[in-house]
Design a protein around this motif. Structure first.
Motif, PDB file in Angstrom:
ATOM      1  N   THR A  50     -33.992 -34.402  67.284  1.00  0.00           N
ATOM      2  CA  THR A  50     -33.815 -35.504  68.208  1.00  0.00           C
ATOM      3  C   THR A  50     -32.933 -36.570  67.588  1.00  0.00           C
ATOM      4  OG1 THR A  50     -35.004 -37.025  69.686  1.00  0.00           O
ATOM      5  CG2 THR A  50     -35.802 -36.864  67.438  1.00  0.00           C
ATOM      6  N   GLU A  51     -32.461 -37.448  68.427  1.00  0.00           N
ATOM      7  CA  GLU A  51     -31.634 -38.554  67.941  1.00  0.00           C
ATOM      8  C   GLU A  51     -32.504 -39.773  67.674  1.00  0.00           C
ATOM      9  OE1 GLU A  51     -27.501 -37.475  70.343  1.00  0.00           O
ATOM     10  OE2 GLU A  51     -28.721 -39.189  70.939  1.00  0.00           O
ATOM     11  N   LYS A  52     -32.102 -40.508  66.685  1.00  0.00           N
ATOM     12  CA  LYS A  52     -32.801 -41.749  66.350  1.00  0.00           C
ATOM     13  C   LYS A  52     -32.959 -42.611  67.594  1.00  0.00           C
ATOM     14  CE  LYS A  52     -32.151 -45.879  63.509  1.00  0.00           C
ATOM     15  NZ  LYS A  52     -31.279 -46.555  62.514  1.00  0.00           N
ATOM     16  N   GLY A  53     -34.190 -43.116  67.773  1.00  0.00           N
ATOM     17  CA  GLY A  53     -34.435 -43.987  68.915  1.00  0.00           C
ATOM     18  C   GLY A  53     -35.069 -43.306  70.108  1.00  0.00           C
ATOM     19  N   LYS A  54     -35.023 -41.967  70.130  1.00  0.00           N
ATOM     20  CA  LYS A  54     -35.624 -41.244  71.240  1.00  0.00           C
ATOM     21  C   LYS A  54     -37.126 -41.066  70.993  1.00  0.00           C
ATOM     22  CE  LYS A  54     -31.892 -40.260  73.639  1.00  0.00           C
ATOM     23  NZ  LYS A  54     -31.265 -38.932  73.615  1.00  0.00           N
ATOM     24  N   ASP A  55     -37.861 -40.827  72.072  1.00  0.00           N
ATOM     25  CA  ASP A  55     -39.292 -40.534  71.966  1.00  0.00           C
ATOM     26  C   ASP A  55     -39.500 -39.019  71.897  1.00  0.00           C
ATOM     27  OD1 ASP A  55     -40.393 -43.108  74.352  1.00  0.00           O
ATOM     28  OD2 ASP A  55     -39.459 -43.249  72.367  1.00  0.00           O
ATOM     29  N   VAL A  56     -40.526 -38.589  71.162  1.00  0.00           N
ATOM     30  CA  VAL A  56     -40.860 -37.166  71.106  1.00  0.00           C
ATOM     31  C   VAL A  56     -42.357 -36.983  71.306  1.00  0.00           C
ATOM     32  CG1 VAL A  56     -38.940 -36.500  69.612  1.00  0.00           C
ATOM     33  CG2 VAL A  56     -41.124 -37.155  68.585  1.00  0.00           C
ATOM     34  N   GLN A  61     -42.695 -42.817  69.337  1.00  0.00           N
ATOM     35  CA  GLN A  61     -41.728 -43.571  70.122  1.00  0.00           C
ATOM     36  C   GLN A  61     -40.625 -44.103  69.208  1.00  0.00           C
ATOM     37  OE1 GLN A  61     -44.654 -46.376  71.778  1.00  0.00           O
ATOM     38  NE2 GLN A  61     -44.196 -45.528  73.800  1.00  0.00           N
ATOM     39  N   ARG A  62     -39.438 -44.208  69.784  1.00  0.00           N
ATOM     40  CA  ARG A  62     -38.299 -44.800  69.063  1.00  0.00           C
ATOM     41  C   ARG A  62     -38.185 -44.198  67.657  1.00  0.00           C
ATOM     42  NH1 ARG A  62     -41.500 -48.509  70.927  1.00  0.00           N
ATOM     43  NH2 ARG A  62     -42.054 -49.343  68.869  1.00  0.00           N
ATOM     44  N   THR A  63     -38.014 -42.886  67.619  1.00  0.00           N
ATOM     45  CA  THR A  63     -38.043 -42.173  66.339  1.00  0.00           C
ATOM     46  C   THR A  63     -37.040 -42.744  65.342  1.00  0.00           C
ATOM     47  OG1 THR A  63     -36.548 -40.522  67.293  1.00  0.00           O
ATOM     48  CG2 THR A  63     -38.902 -40.000  67.250  1.00  0.00           C
TER      49      THR A  63
END
Lengths: 114, 113
Positions: free
Chosen positions: A13-19, A80-82
């Motif tokens: 995932t990209e930084k800032g995305k939730d997983v 959240q906000r990885t």
């Protein structure tokens, strides 16, 4: 019988995305645990559930982390906000609540935050 | 706070050797101690569980001992095989700590044919 399963097995995932990470415990196991293993480091306890309740959330690294369990079965760990430091293998385990029982671990979800 | 340490961090031996992996823990008020095996890309497999009242457990070529008062455990592997190559993890459950496992950093074992 079926063991502990986790999905996805890998997540980029990209930084800032939730997983959202999912854990399906062994049927009938009342306790469920989440651990994290960062590269080159030991396993770190995050949170456990007794039934659907998590009595102690102090092991979660930050308020971006949350977890829930429903029906004394499936659990989801949400980040959240990885951030890049969240990159790790997230392991789930389940057991009967009796303290002598061994925890059965799933294969883990490998999370990479770019 | 419980701390678990494993020595050595890595070990390479020729096939057939007997070997010992060491684990130490700082707080002796443990409920039980477990040894796990971790293979790349796979989850943890429990090898042996020793209750705090026990001194050792054996399974096949594996023998684990526990000296609770000194805060030490050893995992003895007899007649090592290439298939034993993996990371071995020691973990304890503390009294009054629910079922939370506190892990050591592991010993990466390589058994050469």
């Amino acid at each position: 019988g079926a063991g502990v399963s986790q999905s996805p097995s890998n997540k980029v995932t990209e930084k800032g995305k939730d997983v959202e990470l999912r854990c399906d415990p062994i049927s009938g196991h009342t306790a469920l645990y989440w651990y994290r293993q960062r590269l080159g480091q030991g396993l770190e306890f995050l949170i456990y559930f007794q039934g659907n309740s998590a009595p102690d959330k102090s092991g979660l690294p930050s308020d971006r982390f949350s977890a829930e369990r429903t029906g004394e079965s499936v659990s989801t760990l949400t980040i959240q906000r990885t951030q890049q430091e969240d990159s790790a293998v997230y392991l789930c385990a389940s057991s009967f609540w009796e303290e002598a029982e061994t925890q059965y671990f799933g294969p883990g979800t490998r999370l990479l935050v770019l | 706070k419980q701390e678990v340490t494993q020595i050595p961090a890595a070990l390479s031996v020729p096939e057939g050797e007997n070997l010992v992996l060491n684990c130490s823990f700082t707080d002796s008020a443990i409920y039980n101690l477990q040894w796990f095996r971790q293979d790349p890309g796979k989850g943890l497999t429990s090898l042996l569980l020793i209750q705090s009242s026990q001194r050792e457990q054996t399974s096949g070529r594996l023998n684990a001992s526990l000296d609770k008062s000194s805060g030490r455990s050893t995992l003895y592997i007899a007649a090592s095989q290439p298939g034993d190559s993996a990371t071995y993890l020691c973990a304890v459950i503390d009294n009054n700590a629910g079922n939370m496992l506190t892990f050591g950093g592991g010993t990466r074992l390589m058994v050469k044919p």
